[in-house]
Scaffold this motif. Sequence first.
Motif, PDB file in Angstrom:
ATOM      1  N   ASN A 297     -12.146 -11.456  -0.028  1.00  0.00           N
ATOM      2  CA  ASN A 297     -11.727 -10.422   0.904  1.00  0.00           C
ATOM      3  C   ASN A 297     -10.204 -10.411   1.025  1.00  0.00           C
ATOM      4  N   CYS A 298      -9.599  -9.263   0.725  1.00  0.00           N
ATOM      5  CA  CYS A 298      -8.136  -9.150   0.798  1.00  0.00           C
ATOM      6  C   CYS A 298      -7.716  -8.302   1.983  1.00  0.00           C
ATOM      7  N   THR A 299      -8.688  -7.968   2.840  1.00  0.00           N
ATOM      8  CA  THR A 299      -8.373  -6.969   3.864  1.00  0.00           C
ATOM      9  C   THR A 299      -8.287  -7.596   5.249  1.00  0.00           C
ATOM     10  N   ILE A 300      -7.607  -6.878   6.141  1.00  0.00           N
ATOM     11  CA  ILE A 300      -7.486  -7.350   7.522  1.00  0.00           C
ATOM     12  C   ILE A 300      -8.813  -7.112   8.246  1.00  0.00           C
ATOM     13  N   PRO A 301      -9.061  -7.790   9.375  1.00  0.00           N
ATOM     14  CA  PRO A 301     -10.337  -7.613  10.102  1.00  0.00           C
ATOM     15  C   PRO A 301     -10.579  -6.141  10.456  1.00  0.00           C
ATOM     16  N   SER A 302     -11.857  -5.743  10.453  1.00  0.00           N
ATOM     17  CA  SER A 302     -12.146  -4.315  10.580  1.00  0.00           C
ATOM     18  C   SER A 302     -11.754  -3.736  11.938  1.00  0.00           C
ATOM     19  N   MET A 303     -11.781  -4.531  12.989  1.00  0.00           N
ATOM     20  CA  MET A 303     -11.354  -4.029  14.313  1.00  0.00           C
ATOM     21  C   MET A 303      -9.885  -3.598  14.248  1.00  0.00           C
ATOM     22  N   GLU A 304      -9.087  -4.470  13.693  1.00  0.00           N
ATOM     23  CA  GLU A 304      -7.642  -4.223  13.574  1.00  0.00           C
ATOM     24  C   GLU A 304      -7.398  -3.036  12.629  1.00  0.00           C
ATOM     25  N   ARG A 327       8.590  -1.258  -0.205  1.00  0.00           N
ATOM     26  CA  ARG A 327       8.404   0.148   0.214  1.00  0.00           C
ATOM     27  C   ARG A 327       7.039   0.612  -0.317  1.00  0.00           C
ATOM     28  N   PRO A 328       6.520   1.709   0.227  1.00  0.00           N
ATOM     29  CA  PRO A 328       5.206   2.183  -0.250  1.00  0.00           C
ATOM     30  C   PRO A 328       5.262   2.512  -1.745  1.00  0.00           C
ATOM     31  N   LEU A 329       4.147   2.306  -2.434  1.00  0.00           N
ATOM     32  CA  LEU A 329       4.053   2.685  -3.848  1.00  0.00           C
ATOM     33  C   LEU A 329       3.977   4.209  -3.963  1.00  0.00           C
ATOM     34  N   GLN A 330       4.474   4.734  -5.081  1.00  0.00           N
ATOM     35  CA  GLN A 330       4.309   6.174  -5.332  1.00  0.00           C
ATOM     36  C   GLN A 330       2.836   6.476  -5.638  1.00  0.00           C
ATOM     37  N   PHE A 331       2.204   5.534  -6.382  1.00  0.00           N
ATOM     38  CA  PHE A 331       0.802   5.754  -6.773  1.00  0.00           C
ATOM     39  C   PHE A 331       0.049   4.429  -6.752  1.00  0.00           C
ATOM     40  N   LEU A 332      -1.162   4.500  -6.215  1.00  0.00           N
ATOM     41  CA  LEU A 332      -2.014   3.309  -6.226  1.00  0.00           C
ATOM     42  C   LEU A 332      -3.423   3.737  -6.650  1.00  0.00           C
ATOM     43  N   GLY A 333      -3.884   3.222  -7.794  1.00  0.00           N
ATOM     44  CA  GLY A 333      -5.212   3.585  -8.306  1.00  0.00           C
ATOM     45  C   GLY A 333      -6.275   2.657  -7.756  1.00  0.00           C
ATOM     46  N   LEU A 334      -7.177   3.225  -6.937  1.00  0.00           N
ATOM     47  CA  LEU A 334      -8.256   2.419  -6.344  1.00  0.00           C
ATOM     48  C   LEU A 334      -9.619   3.084  -6.579  1.00  0.00           C
ATOM     49  N   PHE A 335      -9.700   3.911  -7.635  1.00  0.00           N
ATOM     50  CA  PHE A 335     -10.941   4.643  -7.871  1.00  0.00           C
ATOM     51  C   PHE A 335     -12.073   3.659  -8.172  1.00  0.00           C
ATOM     52  N   GLU A 336     -13.238   3.900  -7.542  1.00  0.00           N
ATOM     53  CA  GLU A 336     -14.406   3.030  -7.704  1.00  0.00           C
ATOM     54  C   GLU A 336     -14.094   1.561  -7.364  1.00  0.00           C
ATOM     55  N   THR A 337     -13.337   1.388  -6.282  1.00  0.00           N
ATOM     56  CA  THR A 337     -13.181   0.054  -5.668  1.00  0.00           C
ATOM     57  C   THR A 337     -13.482   0.245  -4.192  1.00  0.00           C
ATOM     58  N   SER A 338     -13.780  -0.855  -3.505  1.00  0.00           N
ATOM     59  CA  SER A 338     -14.079  -0.717  -2.067  1.00  0.00           C
ATOM     60  C   SER A 338     -12.790  -0.503  -1.269  1.00  0.00           C
ATOM     61  N   LEU A 339     -11.645  -0.845  -1.868  1.00  0.00           N
ATOM     62  CA  LEU A 339     -10.384  -0.791  -1.121  1.00  0.00           C
ATOM     63  C   LEU A 339      -9.961   0.633  -0.742  1.00  0.00           C
ATOM     64  N   CYS A 340     -10.413   1.634  -1.532  1.00  0.00           N
ATOM     65  CA  CYS A 340      -9.923   2.998  -1.269  1.00  0.00           C
ATOM     66  C   CYS A 340     -10.412   3.542   0.071  1.00  0.00           C
ATOM     67  N   ARG A 341     -11.429   2.891   0.659  1.00  0.00           N
ATOM     68  CA  ARG A 341     -11.968   3.417   1.924  1.00  0.00           C
ATOM     69  C   ARG A 341     -11.239   2.873   3.149  1.00  0.00           C
ATOM     70  N   GLY A 352      -9.113   7.582  -5.534  1.00  0.00           N
ATOM     71  CA  GLY A 352     -10.265   6.880  -4.979  1.00  0.00           C
ATOM     72  C   GLY A 352     -11.403   7.851  -4.784  1.00  0.00           C
ATOM     73  N   ASP A 353     -12.413   7.416  -4.004  1.00  0.00           N
ATOM     74  CA  ASP A 353     -13.549   8.325  -3.808  1.00  0.00           C
ATOM     75  C   ASP A 353     -13.813   8.570  -2.324  1.00  0.00           C
ATOM     76  N   LYS A 354     -12.793   8.310  -1.499  1.00  0.00           N
ATOM     77  CA  LYS A 354     -13.013   8.405  -0.055  1.00  0.00           C
ATOM     78  C   LYS A 354     -12.990   9.852   0.444  1.00  0.00           C
ATOM     79  N   ASN A 355     -12.088  10.661  -0.101  1.00  0.00           N
ATOM     80  CA  ASN A 355     -11.952  12.041   0.391  1.00  0.00           C
ATOM     81  C   ASN A 355     -11.409  12.946  -0.716  1.00  0.00           C
TER      82      ASN A 355
END
Length: 751
Positions: A297-304, A327-341, A352-355
Amino acid sequence: SLKMASDSPESLMTLCTDYCLRNLAGTLCYLLDNETLRLHPDIFLPSEICDKLVNEYVELVKTDSIFEPHESFFTLFSDPRSTRLARIHLREQIVQDQDLEAIRKQDLVELYLTNCEKLTAKSLQTLVSFSHTLISLSLFGCCNIFYEEENPGGCEDDCLVNPTRQVLVKDFTFEGFSRLRFLNLGRLIEGVNVETLLRPLASLAALDLSGIQLNDVGFLTQWKDTLVSLVLYNMDLSEEHIQVIAQLRKLRHLDISRDHLSSYYKFKLTRRVLNLFVENLVNLTSLDISGHTMLENCTIPSMEEKMGQTSIEPGKSSIVPFRGLKRPLQFLGLFETSLCRLTHIPAYKVSGDKNEEQVLNAIEAYTEHRPEITSRAINLLFDIARIERCSQLLRALQLVITALKCHKDDKNIQVTGSAALFYLTNSEYRMEQSVKLRRQVIQVVLNGMESYQEVTVQRNCCLTLCNFSIPEELEFQYRRVNELLLNILNQSRQDESIQRIAVHLCNALVCQVDNDHKEAVGKMGFVMTMLKLIQKKLADKTCDQVMEFSWSALWNITDETPDNCEMFLNYSGMKLFLECLKEFPEKQELHRNMLGLLGNVAEVKELRPQLMTSQFISVFSNLLESKADGIEVSYNACGVLSHIMFDGPEAWGICEPYREEVVKRMWAAIQSWDINSRRNINYRSFEPILRLLPQGISPVSQHWATWALYNLVSVYPDKYCPLLIKEGGIPLLKDVIRMASARQETKEMAR
């Protein structure tokens, strides 16, 4: 804005290029011995024009079925003294070894060869001629370019047993390509030693090794001071790979994404790997890790995660390792990963596939080289367009059009793309689309129908065409559309639903169009095709929409078109008419359509003798009493008889029924109709009715014609009063009033 961009007309340069390519022999060239193209001797064209000619030519061959490729096209650019090339993009089967050979004297700076499967090792030798000038080179998907034919020596007979074998070229390297900076070797065949191939290149800036399996990539560090872009899509990675990548500190774009469906990968992404990239690759502006499984798990707790405004600030990133970005990336490819949500993703553009936004970014990023990913992204767009509303409609349409054009032979893309187009062109989006854009849609839909005899694609394409105003919006491709639809309808085994839509489209296409269009479509076999469909339905004893639409289409295509009326009679149309009447006595729509058609046939003087049989006249007379579809069937039967009566008593070549008896029944029928009847009929011209007015040979025909005009102009004055005046009906009606032979009630009506 996007809207404006897609609306602006084509540039003069584009229009001229297109015109010259379609008329080479009449513009830039002449034909030698009627076959070889030669450039006019006084022509000199700079690279700005030549590049466009070559690149447009490739595009036209690929996407326009009517455009004929020329054997000798590339020879036009063989002499740099008259034509200069600098940057050209060639694709697929269009290019062969001799084409590249023809342009070998050119000082090419950029050469993209994408999926050119016909190129062999002969073209590798040709590449050497460009070595002193080439800066960018792509050999993506050129799977045979490292193969040469080896002909085993020996006698002729032996050669027959052992034909040419394909042998891998082992000794080619990029020696001497001193200026080469950008290189794409995507999908290079196995067996070529990439390290040896690339070693001579002094300062590579961008390298694409998509789909190549290399266990050792240590050689990449020789460009650690120059490499800014590295693509390792679908390469199975290991800890060694990661360590090498971390040393390429100048990287701005890194793509280690994969197609998670293609094969089994041992490698899993971890928090440590992402940390390593963020710490070492400080110039990174674009990173693609699509398709990867995160081991931990690379993500912060879901409440936060859910709290606060959505942010792209690295400090608030939901993906913990990315908090270390400057600084923010210009492009980040997260297609078919859980991170894009996740909520807070530190990038301006995310695939990604979120929206909708993420899905469109995915289609945009992967269309050119990754159709397998693109088709899944388009599938997601299809769901968005179907279930929700697309907020970036124009962008979505442009992207789907581009994907369909780019991958004309990819079944998955053709199926998902054609389905998405159906939802993206439907009426609720209509206002936002320019004529130019809608024409592009029609073009790719027709391409799809041409290339794919596959049921789903054909159905999707036909359904999409139904979203357009027919015939107006299809007029610019009129012949082609009709040929494709007739082709579908002439197939022996048919899908019921496609048949129904195709007949509906055929009917709409011949409704309200000029006679020359109808004649052209008639010559394509339209009448015959419809009669065959009717024949088939009759054999099955079914009267469905296909049956009704087929008769309706025949009614439309015979309107004021004598050639088509004659075809109807020659192909036993009358026999089918009688059989349908007998088999389906209660089908009112059917009767109306059939009689409308016979009305058109009866308007042609030369064909009327063929209707003059006891059987036909009895049938028409009996239909005078029909109450089917209001007055329509009775009205049309009376119309047919009015034209026959107009030929006078001497043309009445039958004993039964008597002419006077039929006339009496016609009067009775006309008197039974309500003069204010609303109508199920559409007149483009009154000419066939008006010709029955100035005559005394058949007062009942004159009365029918006057009744018809009176009804139409009183019920639909806005539409028909101007038509009556325009076609000279007023003086003809005045003459009727003065005519001695006209019946009193006819005169009243005329007045």
